[in-house]
Design a protein around this motif. Structure first.
Motif, PDB file in Angstrom:
ATOM      1  N   MET A   1       0.828  -1.192   0.000  1.00 47.64           N
ATOM      2  CA  MET A   1       0.000   0.000   0.000  1.00 47.64           C
ATOM      3  C   MET A   1       0.871   1.256   0.000  1.00 47.64           C
ATOM      4  N   ASN A   2       0.566   2.146  -0.935  1.00 50.37           N
ATOM      5  CA  ASN A   2       1.365   3.365  -1.036  1.00 50.37           C
ATOM      6  C   ASN A   2       0.470   4.547  -1.397  1.00 50.37           C
ATOM      7  N   TYR A   3      -0.726   4.586  -0.796  1.00 50.96           N
ATOM      8  CA  TYR A   3      -1.645   5.677  -1.101  1.00 50.96           C
ATOM      9  C   TYR A   3      -1.215   6.935  -0.361  1.00 50.96           C
ATOM     10  N   THR A   4      -1.644   8.073  -0.903  1.00 54.07           N
ATOM     11  CA  THR A   4      -1.246   9.365  -0.354  1.00 54.07           C
ATOM     12  C   THR A   4      -2.417  10.013   0.385  1.00 54.07           C
ATOM     13  N   ASN A   6      -3.495  12.922  -0.211  1.00 56.76           N
ATOM     14  CA  ASN A   6      -4.286  13.572  -1.259  1.00 56.76           C
ATOM     15  C   ASN A   6      -5.300  12.601  -1.862  1.00 56.76           C
ATOM     16  N   GLN A   7      -4.863  11.346  -2.081  1.00 54.03           N
ATOM     17  CA  GLN A   7      -5.784  10.349  -2.626  1.00 54.03           C
ATOM     18  C   GLN A   7      -6.912  10.042  -1.643  1.00 54.03           C
ATOM     19  N   LEU A   8      -6.578   9.965  -0.366  1.00 51.77           N
ATOM     20  CA  LEU A   8      -7.603   9.727   0.650  1.00 51.77           C
ATOM     21  C   LEU A   8      -8.629  10.856   0.656  1.00 51.77           C
ATOM     22  N   GLN A   9      -8.142  12.094   0.586  1.00 56.29           N
ATOM     23  CA  GLN A   9      -9.045  13.248   0.605  1.00 56.29           C
ATOM     24  C   GLN A   9      -9.954  13.252  -0.616  1.00 56.29           C
ATOM     25  N   GLN A  37      -6.702  10.145  -9.878  1.00 57.70           N
ATOM     26  CA  GLN A  37      -6.359   9.846  -8.485  1.00 57.70           C
ATOM     27  C   GLN A  37      -7.219   8.716  -7.932  1.00 57.70           C
ATOM     28  N   ILE A  38      -8.496   8.684  -8.317  1.00 61.85           N
ATOM     29  CA  ILE A  38      -9.366   7.585  -7.885  1.00 61.85           C
ATOM     30  C   ILE A  38      -8.888   6.262  -8.489  1.00 61.85           C
ATOM     31  N   LYS A  39      -8.489   6.306  -9.747  1.00 56.86           N
ATOM     32  CA  LYS A  39      -7.972   5.094 -10.411  1.00 56.86           C
ATOM     33  C   LYS A  39      -6.708   4.605  -9.729  1.00 56.86           C
ATOM     34  N   ASN A  40      -5.782   5.520  -9.407  1.00 49.80           N
ATOM     35  CA  ASN A  40      -4.530   5.143  -8.742  1.00 49.80           C
ATOM     36  C   ASN A  40      -4.800   4.588  -7.347  1.00 49.80           C
ATOM     37  N   PHE A  41      -5.775   5.192  -6.660  1.00 47.52           N
ATOM     38  CA  PHE A  41      -6.135   4.710  -5.330  1.00 47.52           C
ATOM     39  C   PHE A  41      -6.744   3.313  -5.421  1.00 47.52           C
ATOM     40  N   GLN A  42      -7.653   3.114  -6.386  1.00 51.83           N
ATOM     41  CA  GLN A  42      -8.310   1.821  -6.570  1.00 51.83           C
ATOM     42  C   GLN A  42      -7.298   0.720  -6.899  1.00 51.83           C
ATOM     43  N   GLN A  44      -4.663  -0.046  -5.735  1.00 55.86           N
ATOM     44  CA  GLN A  44      -3.968  -0.611  -4.582  1.00 55.86           C
ATOM     45  C   GLN A  44      -4.841  -1.584  -3.789  1.00 55.86           C
ATOM     46  N   PHE A  45      -6.055  -1.822  -4.294  1.00 57.41           N
ATOM     47  CA  PHE A  45      -6.979  -2.747  -3.634  1.00 57.41           C
ATOM     48  C   PHE A  45      -7.449  -3.799  -4.627  1.00 57.41           C
ATOM     49  N   GLU A  46      -7.585  -5.016  -4.148  1.00 54.07           N
ATOM     50  CA  GLU A  46      -8.044  -6.095  -5.021  1.00 54.07           C
ATOM     51  C   GLU A  46      -9.558  -6.078  -5.199  1.00 54.07           C
ATOM     52  N   LEU A  47     -10.262  -5.494  -4.243  1.00 50.89           N
ATOM     53  CA  LEU A  47     -11.722  -5.404  -4.332  1.00 50.89           C
ATOM     54  C   LEU A  47     -12.126  -4.021  -4.832  1.00 50.89           C
ATOM     55  N   PRO A  48     -13.212  -3.931  -5.618  1.00 49.20           N
ATOM     56  CA  PRO A  48     -13.646  -2.613  -6.119  1.00 49.20           C
ATOM     57  C   PRO A  48     -14.170  -1.721  -4.993  1.00 49.20           C
ATOM     58  N   LEU A  49     -13.863  -0.427  -5.109  1.00 48.09           N
ATOM     59  CA  LEU A  49     -14.312   0.555  -4.126  1.00 48.09           C
ATOM     60  C   LEU A  49     -15.611   1.234  -4.552  1.00 48.09           C
ATOM     61  N   ILE A  50     -15.752   1.467  -5.862  1.00 47.17           N
ATOM     62  CA  ILE A  50     -16.917   2.188  -6.372  1.00 47.17           C
ATOM     63  C   ILE A  50     -17.454   1.513  -7.625  1.00 47.17           C
ATOM     64  N   GLU A  51     -18.693   1.819  -7.924  1.00 45.22           N
ATOM     65  CA  GLU A  51     -19.307   1.449  -9.193  1.00 45.22           C
ATOM     66  C   GLU A  51     -19.902   2.711  -9.798  1.00 45.22           C
ATOM     67  N   ILE A  52     -19.713   2.923 -11.073  1.00 39.02           N
ATOM     68  CA  ILE A  52     -20.244   4.108 -11.741  1.00 39.02           C
ATOM     69  C   ILE A  52     -21.355   3.683 -12.687  1.00 39.02           C
ATOM     70  N   VAL A  53     -22.559   4.160 -12.422  1.00 39.00           N
ATOM     71  CA  VAL A  53     -23.715   3.881 -13.272  1.00 39.00           C
ATOM     72  C   VAL A  53     -24.190   5.212 -13.832  1.00 39.00           C
ATOM     73  N   GLY A  54     -24.085   5.355 -15.153  1.00 37.77           N
ATOM     74  CA  GLY A  54     -24.355   6.656 -15.753  1.00 37.77           C
ATOM     75  C   GLY A  54     -23.274   7.617 -15.302  1.00 37.77           C
ATOM     76  N   LYS A  55     -23.687   8.690 -14.644  1.00 33.75           N
ATOM     77  CA  LYS A  55     -22.723   9.633 -14.090  1.00 33.75           C
ATOM     78  C   LYS A  55     -22.698   9.600 -12.568  1.00 33.75           C
ATOM     79  N   LYS A  56     -23.411   8.655 -11.968  1.00 37.89           N
ATOM     80  CA  LYS A  56     -23.509   8.598 -10.518  1.00 37.89           C
ATOM     81  C   LYS A  56     -22.570   7.541  -9.958  1.00 37.89           C
ATOM     82  N   VAL A  57     -21.942   7.878  -8.839  1.00 41.18           N
ATOM     83  CA  VAL A  57     -20.996   6.991  -8.188  1.00 41.18           C
ATOM     84  C   VAL A  57     -21.683   6.272  -7.034  1.00 41.18           C
TER      85      VAL A  57
END
Length: 303
Positions: A1-4, A6-9, A37-42, A44-57
């Motif tokens: 893990m090497n998240y920053t 800034n990525q957390l914020q 930044q969201i892509k770089n943060f993601q 570092q994890f094997e499981l997905p953090l978000i799902e994007i449907v249309g323009k909504k997270v």
């Protein structure tokens, strides 16, 4: 893990707003920068953090857990900085406020000198609709909110700041062409422009129209005070608006007040917070500042 940090914020802001676009606006970043930044943060994890449907997270269950932990980490980082400043004898921390959209014409005058005097204070202010302001209070996400009407329930404390007067206004050319205007009754076919449901201004307008037994035949609904103002200037209809947001337009003649029985409507701009809330040193200092200076600010800027 090497998240920053800034990525957390950025991830926390996306989790809160549920929108890449909204998060980028509130962080003053471009949408591509937030997405990267969201892509770089993601990554570092094997499981997905978000799902994007249309323009909504949408946060996954795992994403919700990470968002909670990220908020705690950020708070701890801020706490370290606050403690350092406190040892240096400085007021340091974040002041979190949510305000209804028309409140943007009010609250800056109560913040300017306070922030100048306390350079270590950071301001986080959400300008939104009344419903979201109430939600942020209920969730204890902010120190204070600014509203023009009391909130249902007895779990809140209030401080009156100044009067909020609302008048019927219209395009001066259209008003001059309509001989039906008088002191007692609005024309029955008058197109009225409303704010969205849940807006404090909308609630005040509806109460006035009901009390005066005025039936609105043609209704236009818009989502912001600025949109209503521009629509009235353009001649799309008439509206009942807080005078605090239309002073320039009244002075330059692009809007005129239409005298009517029962107007102006007077409410109160109120600073509100949760009853029994344990305020941070910054919130305590701001509350004390407003108590001591609200009359002077009101006289200087809103007389």
């Amino acid at each position: 893990m090497n998240y920053t940090l800034n990525q957390l914020q950025i991830f926390v802001k996306v989790a809160q707003t549920k929108s890449i676009t909204r998060a980028s606006e509130e962080l003053n970043l471009t949408q591509p920068a937030v997405s990267i930044q969201i892509k770089n943060f993601q990554s570092q994890f094997e499981l997905p953090l978000i799902e994007i449907v249309g323009k909504k997270v949408y946060l996954t269950d795992f994403g919700k857990e990470i968002a909670t932990s990220a908020e705690e980490i950020i708070e701890q980082v801020y706490a370290i900085n606050y403690k350092m400043r406190a040892f240096q004898g400085q007021l340091f921390g974040r002041l979190k406020i949510s305000i209804v959209s028309t409140g943007k014409y009010v609250i800056p005058y109560f913040l300017t000198d306070f922030l100048k005097e306390n350079q270590g204070v950071e301001l986080s202010m959400d300008v939104t609709n009344r419903g979201k302001v109430i939600e942020s209070l209920k969730n204890n996400e902010v120190d204070f909110s600014l509203v023009s009407l009391p909130i249902d329930g007895d779990q809140y404390d209030y401080m009156d700041l100044l009067s909020n007067e609302l008048f019927l206004v219209g395009n001066p050319e259209l008003v001059a062409q309509n001989p039906a205007f008088n002191q007692n009754q609005l024309p029955s076919n008058l197109p009225i422009i409303f704010r969205e449901p849940g807006s404090g201004t909308r609630m005040t307008m509806e109460s006035f129209l009901e009390n005066q037994e005025i039936h609105v035949v043609k209704k236009i609904e818009l989502m912001s005070n600025e949109a209503v103002k521009q629509a009235v200037i353009a001649g799309l209809g008439y509206s009942i608006m807080p005078i605090i947001g239309i002073k320039n337009e009244l002075q330059n003649g692009s809007l005129v007040i239409i005298p009517q029985k029962g107007l102006p409507i007077t409410t109160q701009w109120k600073l509100v917070w949760n009853h029994g809330k344990k305020h941070s040193p910054v919130a305590k200092a701001f509350l004390q500042y407003v108590m001591e200076h609200k009359d002077r600010i009101s006289q200087k800027y809103f007389k």
